[in-house]
Design a protein around this motif. Sequence first.
Motif, short mmCIF file in Angstrom:
data_model
loop_
_atom_site.label_atom_id
_atom_site.label_comp_id
_atom_site.label_asym_id
_atom_site.label_seq_id
_atom_site.Cartn_x
_atom_site.Cartn_y
_atom_site.Cartn_z
N LEU A 161 0.83 -1.20 0.00
CA LEU A 161 0.00 0.00 0.00
C LEU A 161 0.86 1.25 0.00
N ASN A 162 0.50 2.21 -0.84
CA ASN A 162 1.19 3.51 -0.89
C ASN A 162 0.12 4.60 -0.94
N VAL A 163 0.00 5.35 0.16
CA VAL A 163 -0.98 6.42 0.27
C VAL A 163 -0.24 7.75 0.28
N GLN A 164 -0.63 8.66 -0.61
CA GLN A 164 0.01 9.97 -0.68
C GLN A 164 -1.06 11.05 -0.73
N TYR A 165 -0.83 12.10 0.06
CA TYR A 165 -1.71 13.27 0.03
C TYR A 165 -0.84 14.52 -0.02
N ALA A 166 -1.22 15.48 -0.85
CA ALA A 166 -0.51 16.75 -0.92
C ALA A 166 -1.50 17.89 -0.97
N PHE A 167 -1.15 18.96 -0.28
CA PHE A 167 -1.85 20.22 -0.45
C PHE A 167 -0.86 21.21 -1.03
N ALA A 168 -1.17 21.74 -2.22
CA ALA A 168 -0.28 22.68 -2.91
C ALA A 168 -0.99 24.02 -3.04
N ASN A 169 -0.34 25.07 -2.54
CA ASN A 169 -0.97 26.38 -2.67
C ASN A 169 -0.25 27.29 -3.66
N GLN A 170 0.71 26.72 -4.39
CA GLN A 170 1.31 27.45 -5.50
C GLN A 170 1.91 26.45 -6.48
N VAL A 171 1.68 26.69 -7.77
CA VAL A 171 2.23 25.86 -8.84
C VAL A 171 3.19 26.74 -9.64
N HIS A 172 4.40 26.24 -9.85
CA HIS A 172 5.40 26.96 -10.64
C HIS A 172 5.55 26.21 -11.96
N ASP A 173 5.05 26.81 -13.05
CA ASP A 173 4.97 26.09 -14.31
C ASP A 173 6.24 26.27 -15.15
N PRO A 174 6.36 25.56 -16.28
CA PRO A 174 7.57 25.63 -17.10
C PRO A 174 7.82 26.98 -17.76
N ALA A 175 6.85 27.88 -17.72
CA ALA A 175 7.04 29.22 -18.28
C ALA A 175 7.48 30.21 -17.20
N PHE A 176 7.90 29.70 -16.04
CA PHE A 176 8.34 30.51 -14.91
C PHE A 176 7.21 31.34 -14.31
N HIS A 177 5.98 30.90 -14.50
CA HIS A 177 4.83 31.55 -13.85
C HIS A 177 4.57 30.87 -12.51
N SER A 178 4.23 31.66 -11.51
CA SER A 178 3.85 31.13 -10.20
C SER A 178 2.35 31.37 -10.01
N ILE A 179 1.60 30.29 -9.85
CA ILE A 179 0.14 30.35 -9.88
C ILE A 179 -0.40 30.02 -8.49
N GLU A 180 -1.07 30.98 -7.88
CA GLU A 180 -1.70 30.75 -6.59
C GLU A 180 -2.83 29.73 -6.75
N SER A 181 -2.92 28.79 -5.82
CA SER A 181 -3.89 27.72 -5.96
C SER A 181 -4.27 27.17 -4.59
N ALA A 182 -5.22 26.27 -4.59
CA ALA A 182 -5.58 25.51 -3.40
C ALA A 182 -5.91 24.10 -3.88
N LEU A 185 -4.55 16.88 -3.39
CA LEU A 185 -4.17 15.77 -4.25
C LEU A 185 -4.04 14.50 -3.41
N LEU A 186 -4.90 13.52 -3.67
CA LEU A 186 -4.89 12.25 -2.94
C LEU A 186 -4.71 11.11 -3.92
#
Length: 386
Positions: A161-182, A185-186
């Motif tokens: 069993l492998n259980v993973q959970y993440a909460f991400a409040n910013q995504v940094h994309d390949p265009a060097f943009h930083s995107i605020e988010s909520a 991810l389970l």
Amino acid sequence: MKKNTLGLAVALAGSCVFSVAHAEDISKAFTDGKVLGDFRLRYEQNDTNNNLKTADALTLRSRLGFETAPVAGVNFLIEGSNTSAVIDDYAPENVAYNIIADPTDTTLNRIQLAYNQDGISAVIGRQRIIFDNARMVGNVGWRQQEQTYDAVKLGYKNANLNVQYAFANQVHDPAFHSIESANHLLNVNYTGLGFGAITGYAYLLDNKEAAATAQAKNNTFGARLAGKQALDGLDLIYSAEAATQSTDDYSALYLAGEGGVVVSGMTAAIGIESLGSDDKKYGFQTPLATKHAFNGWADKFLTTPNNGLNDVYVKVGGKVANVNLLAFYHDYSAAKGSVDYGSETNLLASYDFAKYYSVGAKYATYSKGDAGTDTDKIWAWIEAKF
């Protein structure tokens, strides 16, 4: 995490952890740590049949970092990344040319504090997150600047069993943009069945900077099966996946299946991927995916059309004389309606040598159907990674 507080938060967490460790252990964490290096020089050409010039780019991606050895299961990692252009005849560097999605810039790629011991893991900070085959959540590793996440990721793992959970409040994309988010991810993976591994997932995305678009929020729930069975000197491989996605206004289904054989190290498979449509008004989207790996390397379907996309493909791959070879043929059509979206052929050859080095070349040619634009793309690269 805000850009201006991320490093401070990780540093404070690290100081709290290391303050309770012995000085000898702290010293050993650094002396037994490792330098991280990844340098990729790549040529890319985008010849699209439109009013823009053929794009040519020769870019160098340089990553350099350091990771400490674990102390009581805890380690610290920091890594910077720079993309520079030797030839910059491409958009966004020059808008007269077609797009090559490798803008030039320098960034803090990762800064994270991690714990991993007795099956329990936790990572806080700017990090790389890849779930399953990266179809829903990935790092877009093909681009010179990868996608990373300011996140807290927790995990539990045992033999099956492998259980993973993440909460991400910013995504940094390949265009060097930083995107605020909520983004919640389970991902839960179970391998205790004889016929394959089963994954269930729930990805609840909220892009705070796209509130006026249909993709600002979407909730995706799905399951995936992937397995392999030996049979008379060959291996049968198979996978199946289904997911449902909803936004404030729309919903769509995702279905995928693949079957094939592995003989003497060579793989041949046929598959279909269907990104469904809500009455031709919305197509199933995968905003956090490593999209280049799916629906053709010409990147014609990074955003799913409103009437969805069916991708029927055949692939053949394996290693010949230590050279990795892979070929795809894709046939595209609308998931809703009868629009022909054309076809595409992809070819790849790569070679690893001297432990740290690799070279490669690949080619994509897309032929339009009722919609689209004929496109040819080529790549050639050399990489050193340690």
